[in-house]
Write an enzyme that holds these catalytic residues in place. Structure first.
Site, PDB file in Angstrom:
ATOM      1  N   SER A   1       2.469  18.863 -16.295  1.00  0.00           N
ATOM      2  CA  SER A   1       2.695  18.398 -17.647  1.00  0.00           C
ATOM      3  C   SER A   1       1.700  17.336 -18.118  1.00  0.00           C
ATOM      4  O   SER A   1       1.599  17.096 -19.311  1.00  0.00           O
ATOM      5  CB  SER A   1       4.112  17.830 -17.760  1.00  0.00           C
ATOM      6  OG  SER A   1       4.252  16.665 -16.960  1.00  0.00           O
TER       7      SER A   1
ATOM      8  N   SER B   1       2.857  17.604 -11.674  1.00  0.00           N
ATOM      9  CA  SER B   1       2.289  17.341 -13.002  1.00  0.00           C
ATOM     10  C   SER B   1       1.046  16.471 -13.055  1.00  0.00           C
ATOM     11  O   SER B   1       0.425  16.369 -14.111  1.00  0.00           O
ATOM     12  CB  SER B   1       3.345  16.723 -13.910  1.00  0.00           C
ATOM     13  OG  SER B   1       4.138  17.745 -14.450  1.00  0.00           O
TER      14      SER B   1
ATOM     15  N   LYS C   1      -0.211   8.538 -20.377  1.00  0.00           N
ATOM     16  CA  LYS C   1       0.661   9.676 -20.691  1.00  0.00           C
ATOM     17  C   LYS C   1       1.798   9.205 -21.587  1.00  0.00           C
ATOM     18  O   LYS C   1       2.337   8.104 -21.390  1.00  0.00           O
ATOM     19  CB  LYS C   1       1.209  10.258 -19.380  1.00  0.00           C
ATOM     20  CG  LYS C   1       1.994  11.563 -19.558  1.00  0.00           C
ATOM     21  CD  LYS C   1       2.382  12.149 -18.199  1.00  0.00           C
ATOM     22  CE  LYS C   1       3.162  13.444 -18.337  1.00  0.00           C
ATOM     23  NZ  LYS C   1       3.534  14.032 -17.035  1.00  0.00           N
TER      24      LYS C   1
END
Ligand code: GLN
Length: 448
Positions: free
Chosen positions: A129, A153, A54
């Site tokens: 996210s 997330s 990420k």
């Protein structure tokens, strides 16, 4: 060869999902070459396996943007601790995955760079996210990725894409080098297609780190051990609040079916109550935004990334760089957080939120006096349409109503695939006692 094949596969499928912000092909091939020379140790199941990261996890000499314009050109000079561990495990990082800007969002649509698509249906969001982390794994680009979870997330995008996502206990995985959103809630964790892979990946990234003051010294068991499928006698709680208003009927049905599967496997599943969980979203948006407003002060146009050209004096550098560099959702959080922390409002908001957080934590502690695990949906809905909720922050915030209490209590939570509703994946959330990810993996493996 595997690394090269991975990049071919990513390039073939990237149009479908748009999961990556950066592909670090040259670096990955160098890591793979070095591994070829060194030789693969037989007892390391992860050696040579490609992993996606990420883009809020800092990677030395590899662009790290947190999906924000304000970091559009940021190449860190150091690696996050999880990256050190990824390299120690001989995993091969292949690139940086799309996300909501600074991990603020639930659909990956607040990214400055691109919109990632759900791996099952290109008209739907991948969740967020960690939307890039989930979509890339679900689309078969890579078998494992790292995400971060502040309020859901990892679990919500894992749920939306039909994969396994683990948010470990707060303190289990070092946050050093994770670009901070809300420091008392943030935690890094793995996303994979199988439970066993997930356990192996968590093995690799866990453990005490002196560079993170909130990292725990508690020992790390082998999470992949004891995955036998035998869960007879396990005591599982199903909170009635987790099947209440706002949970789609198809989601509810899949979760009730999962409860029956657990009963058939020899576990008991009983209804319990988490009476304060309904305040979770309100408490979270005060605490998370307050911490964010403080953490994001460092982005001032001087130290990192984007600097406005349109300036007359120093104050303009700060104000204009931030005004032009941050997106709307990030600004919304900074304003909310600054307000909650300001003199005159602190007692009514930030302090009160901390008190209710304690009540939420106590609700869980009470249930865990009598049960090994808690189950429920990961998200009240299946993946929604791209653009559907982007102008409606409150609806977007509600997407995490079932995951947020877990972060507030610092507990581990995971999402595993539990069937489909309306043709889209439903995620079963499994919540464990602090530092008892092992029991969660056992139950997840038995279900799988
Ligand atoms: N969707 C939640 C938010 O927007 C949670 C995000 C996260 O866990 N990073 O804050």
């Amino acid at each position: 060869d595997l690394t090269k094949a991975t990049f071919d596969r990513i390039k073939e499928t990237e149009d479908q999902v748009d999961a990556f912000i950066t592909l670090s092909e040259e670096q990955a091939l160098n890591v793979a070459k070095a591994l070829d020379l060194k030789g693969i140790s037989e007892n390391n199941a992860l050696a040579g396996i490609p992993i996606g990261i990420k883009d809020n996890i800092v990677t030395k000499d590899i662009l790290t943007t947190a999906a924000s314009k304000i970091l559009y050109n940021f190449e860190p000079i150091y690696d996050a601790t999880v990256m050190d561990k990824v390299y120690q495990a001989d995993l091969i990082p292949v690139g940086k995955l799309n996300m909501d800007e600074f991990a603020m969002g639930g659909s990956t649509e607040t990214s400055y760079f691109k919109k990632t698509k759900n791996a099952w249906d290109g008209t739907k969001v991948p969740g967020g996210s960690s939307g890039g982390s989930a979509a890339s794994v679900a689309a078969g680009q890579i078998p494992v990725s790292l995400g971060s979870d502040t309020g859901g997330s990892i679990r919500q995008p894992a749920s939306f894409n039909g994969i396994v996502g683990m948010k470990p206990t707060y303190g289990r995985v070092s946050r050093f080098g994770l670009i901070a959103f809300a420091s008392s809630l943030d935690q890094i964790g793995p996303l994979t297609r199988t439970v066993k892979d997930n356990a192996l990946a968590l093995n690799a990234i866990s453990g005490y780190d002196e560079k993170d003051g909130t990292s725990s010294g508690i020992s790390v068991p082998d999470f992949a051990e004891g995955l036998t499928g035998d869960i007879k006698g396990m005591k599982i709680a199903l909170p009635k609040e987790y099947l209440g208003e706002g949970v789609q009927p198809g989601v509810k049905e899949a979760i009730l079916k999962a409860a029956d599967t657990y009963r058939a496997l020899g576990a008991t599943v009983e209804e319990v109550s988490l009476p304060h969980s309904k305040y979770g979203v309100a408490v979270y948006y005060i605490i998370a935004s307050s911490e964010a407003s403080s953490n994001l002060q460092r982005f001032d146009g001087i130290r990192y990334g984007y600097r406005s050209e349109n300036v007359k004096d120093l104050e303009d550098v700060y104000v204009n760089s931030r005004s032009e560099g941050f997106g709307d959702e990030v600004k919304r959080r900074i304003m909310l957080g600054t307000f909650s922390l300001s003199a005159g409002y602190y007692d009514a908001y930030f302090k009160k939120a901390g008190q209710v957080r304690t009540l939420i934590r106590e609700d869980f502690a009470k249930v865990f006096e009598n049960y090994d695990l808690i189950i429920g949906p990961s998200s009240p809905t299946v993946a929604f349409g791209l653009g559907e909720n982007i102008n409606d922050p409150i609806t977007m915030y509600m997407s995490d109503i079932l995951t947020i209490p877990v972060n507030l209590a610092g507990l581990p939570g995971m999402s595993i695939p539990a069937g489909f509703s309306e043709g889209l994946p439903v995620g079963l959330q499994i919540i464990g006692k602090a530092f008892d990810e092992q029991t969660m993996y056992k139950a997840a493996y038995a279900f799988e």
